[in-house]
Design a protein around this motif. Structure first.
Motif, PDB file in Angstrom:
ATOM      1  N   TYR A   1       6.048  34.677  64.634  1.00 44.57           N
ATOM      2  CA  TYR A   1       5.396  35.029  63.361  1.00 44.57           C
ATOM      3  C   TYR A   1       6.362  35.908  62.593  1.00 44.57           C
ATOM      4  O   TYR A   1       6.767  36.969  63.086  1.00 44.57           O
ATOM      5  CB  TYR A   1       4.071  35.758  63.590  1.00 44.57           C
ATOM      6  N   GLU A   2       6.761  35.471  61.408  1.00 42.57           N
ATOM      7  CA  GLU A   2       7.707  36.199  60.566  1.00 42.57           C
ATOM      8  C   GLU A   2       8.996  36.528  61.337  1.00 42.57           C
ATOM      9  O   GLU A   2       9.561  37.618  61.203  1.00 42.57           O
ATOM     10  CB  GLU A   2       7.071  37.487  60.027  1.00 42.57           C
ATOM     11  N   GLY A   3       9.450  35.560  62.178  1.00 45.16           N
ATOM     12  CA  GLY A   3      10.690  35.748  62.914  1.00 45.16           C
ATOM     13  C   GLY A   3      10.557  36.539  64.197  1.00 45.16           C
ATOM     14  O   GLY A   3      11.535  36.702  64.937  1.00 45.16           O
ATOM     15  N   VAL A   4       9.378  37.066  64.492  1.00 45.93           N
ATOM     16  CA  VAL A   4       9.140  37.852  65.707  1.00 45.93           C
ATOM     17  C   VAL A   4       8.456  36.971  66.747  1.00 45.93           C
ATOM     18  O   VAL A   4       7.468  36.294  66.445  1.00 45.93           O
ATOM     19  CB  VAL A   4       8.276  39.090  65.403  1.00 45.93           C
ATOM     20  N   THR A   5       8.974  37.005  67.973  1.00 45.67           N
ATOM     21  CA  THR A   5       8.386  36.204  69.044  1.00 45.67           C
ATOM     22  C   THR A   5       7.011  36.749  69.422  1.00 45.67           C
ATOM     23  O   THR A   5       6.863  37.929  69.768  1.00 45.67           O
ATOM     24  CB  THR A   5       9.297  36.205  70.294  1.00 45.67           C
ATOM     25  N   VAL A   6       6.001  35.868  69.344  1.00 41.33           N
ATOM     26  CA  VAL A   6       4.626  36.271  69.666  1.00 41.33           C
ATOM     27  C   VAL A   6       4.080  35.503  70.871  1.00 41.33           C
ATOM     28  O   VAL A   6       2.948  35.764  71.322  1.00 41.33           O
ATOM     29  CB  VAL A   6       3.695  36.067  68.442  1.00 41.33           C
ATOM     30  N   GLY A   7       4.865  34.556  71.402  1.00 34.35           N
ATOM     31  CA  GLY A   7       4.421  33.805  72.571  1.00 34.35           C
ATOM     32  C   GLY A   7       5.459  32.781  72.998  1.00 34.35           C
ATOM     33  O   GLY A   7       6.310  32.369  72.192  1.00 34.35           O
ATOM     34  N   GLN A   8       5.409  32.396  74.259  1.00 34.04           N
ATOM     35  CA  GLN A   8       6.328  31.395  74.791  1.00 34.04           C
ATOM     36  C   GLN A   8       5.590  30.500  75.786  1.00 34.04           C
ATOM     37  O   GLN A   8       4.593  30.904  76.392  1.00 34.04           O
ATOM     38  CB  GLN A   8       7.522  32.061  75.497  1.00 34.04           C
ATOM     39  N   VAL A   9       6.126  29.293  75.942  1.00 32.69           N
ATOM     40  CA  VAL A   9       5.548  28.369  76.912  1.00 32.69           C
ATOM     41  C   VAL A   9       6.678  27.510  77.477  1.00 32.69           C
ATOM     42  O   VAL A   9       7.665  27.219  76.774  1.00 32.69           O
ATOM     43  CB  VAL A   9       4.456  27.478  76.267  1.00 32.69           C
ATOM     44  N   THR A  10       6.561  27.132  78.741  1.00 38.03           N
ATOM     45  CA  THR A  10       7.588  26.320  79.392  1.00 38.03           C
ATOM     46  C   THR A  10       7.291  24.834  79.205  1.00 38.03           C
ATOM     47  O   THR A  10       6.164  24.387  79.447  1.00 38.03           O
ATOM     48  CB  THR A  10       7.655  26.630  80.900  1.00 38.03           C
ATOM     49  N   ILE A  11       8.307  24.106  78.761  1.00 37.89           N
ATOM     50  CA  ILE A  11       8.223  22.640  78.709  1.00 37.89           C
ATOM     51  C   ILE A  11       8.922  22.126  79.970  1.00 37.89           C
ATOM     52  O   ILE A  11      10.136  22.296  80.115  1.00 37.89           O
ATOM     53  CB  ILE A  11       8.903  22.077  77.453  1.00 37.89           C
ATOM     54  N   PRO A  12       8.196  21.539  80.906  1.00 43.06           N
ATOM     55  CA  PRO A  12       8.831  21.111  82.166  1.00 43.06           C
ATOM     56  C   PRO A  12       9.780  19.934  81.953  1.00 43.06           C
ATOM     57  O   PRO A  12       9.692  19.212  80.958  1.00 43.06           O
ATOM     58  CB  PRO A  12       7.631  20.695  83.028  1.00 43.06           C
ATOM     59  N   LYS A  13      10.710  19.779  82.897  1.00 43.40           N
ATOM     60  CA  LYS A  13      11.652  18.663  82.805  1.00 43.40           C
ATOM     61  C   LYS A  13      10.898  17.335  82.930  1.00 43.40           C
ATOM     62  O   LYS A  13       9.832  17.254  83.550  1.00 43.40           O
ATOM     63  CB  LYS A  13      12.731  18.772  83.882  1.00 43.40           C
ATOM     64  N   GLY A  14      11.451  16.303  82.340  1.00 43.82           N
ATOM     65  CA  GLY A  14      10.782  15.015  82.359  1.00 43.82           C
ATOM     66  C   GLY A  14      11.708  13.913  81.878  1.00 43.82           C
ATOM     67  O   GLY A  14      12.921  14.105  81.724  1.00 43.82           O
ATOM     68  N   LYS A  15      11.110  12.767  81.620  1.00 44.36           N
ATOM     69  CA  LYS A  15      11.886  11.609  81.179  1.00 44.36           C
ATOM     70  C   LYS A  15      11.091  10.828  80.150  1.00 44.36           C
ATOM     71  O   LYS A  15       9.941  10.484  80.367  1.00 44.36           O
ATOM     72  CB  LYS A  15      12.222  10.700  82.363  1.00 44.36           C
ATOM     73  N   ALA A  16      11.740  10.574  79.009  1.00 45.17           N
ATOM     74  CA  ALA A  16      11.160   9.699  77.982  1.00 45.17           C
ATOM     75  C   ALA A  16      11.791   8.320  78.147  1.00 45.17           C
ATOM     76  O   ALA A  16      13.012   8.185  78.080  1.00 45.17           O
ATOM     77  CB  ALA A  16      11.431  10.250  76.585  1.00 45.17           C
ATOM     78  N   GLY A  17      10.979   7.313  78.390  1.00 43.45           N
ATOM     79  CA  GLY A  17      11.496   5.967  78.624  1.00 43.45           C
ATOM     80  C   GLY A  17      12.176   5.393  77.393  1.00 43.45           C
ATOM     81  O   GLY A  17      12.110   5.945  76.288  1.00 43.45           O
TER      82      GLY A  17
END
Length: 216
Positions: free
Chosen positions: A122-138
């Protein structure tokens, strides 16, 4: 006299007729012309085949073997589990929601990516994070990863802009992520490709729903 009569009469031997030189020349010329036309046709067929092969190779190189950068987008289908906001006089927010991160792969081979962190600001300040797990797009498909995000205003040093936004009834969040991976073509060639996400989400406070989602 009798001796002359007894003599055997022999007919003249038939003389074999030999072809004239101009007829021979005409036959040779006709055969040469026929062979020349056959050689020309063969050369035309070879040239046409070579051109066709070149076109096929170019199309193959420009489509199948061309590696495109995958796209990463935040989904518009957002479900809120927790939705708390303050007032304009005392601005704050504490949200939890579930959404999907889509990894679109337009290549003629799978895209395997490593896990990474998606950051919400928000306005350049980190307000949250989440992990995107490794994977494969066909190949030529989109891989959708479901994530649950928690964001809050605790890290904000100033809430002036937040108060104005809450007064207007809209909360704007920005999300960024970078995927690193490889595109595999023909099971032998691997090309490194990084995909970046940069999305802006406008949340309508009164309805507790996403008003708009713009991704670059």
């Amino acid at each position: 006299m009798a001796e002359k009569m007894n003599q055997q009469v022999h007919p003249f031997a038939q003389v074999n007729k030999q072809p004239r030189s101009d007829e021979e020349s005409g036959t040779l010329t006709s055969d040469q012309e026929l062979r020349r036309k056959k050689r020309i046709k063969l050369a035309i067929y070879i040239a046409a085949f070579a051109v066709f092969q070149t076109i096929v190779i170019l199309v193959f190189a420009l489509t199948v073997m061309r590696v495109k950068t995958p796209e990463v987008r935040l989904g518009t289908d957002v479900t809120f589990q927790n939705f708390k906001t303050g007032t304009q006089a005392s601005p704050s927010f504490d949200l939890s929601f579930t959404t999907q991160v889509g990894v679109k792969n337009s290549n003629f081979g799978p895209y395997k990516f490593d896990s990474t962190i998606a950051t919400f600001m928000y306005e350049g300040v980190t307000v949250g994070q989440v992990t995107i797990p490794k994977g494969k797009a066909g190949l030529r498909s989109t891989k959708k990863v479901t994530v649950t995000v928690n964001v809050n205003s605790n890290a904000l040093q100033s809430t002036t802009s937040l108060g104005s936004e809450l007064g207007a009834g809209v909360l704007t969040l920005n999300s960024q992520a970078k995927l690193s991976g490889k595109v595999e073509l023909m099971f032998v060639m691997k090309k490194k490709k990084s995909a970046e996400m940069n999305c802006t989400m406008a949340i309508e406070v009164s309805t507790k729903a996403v008003q708009s989602m713009n991704c670059e």
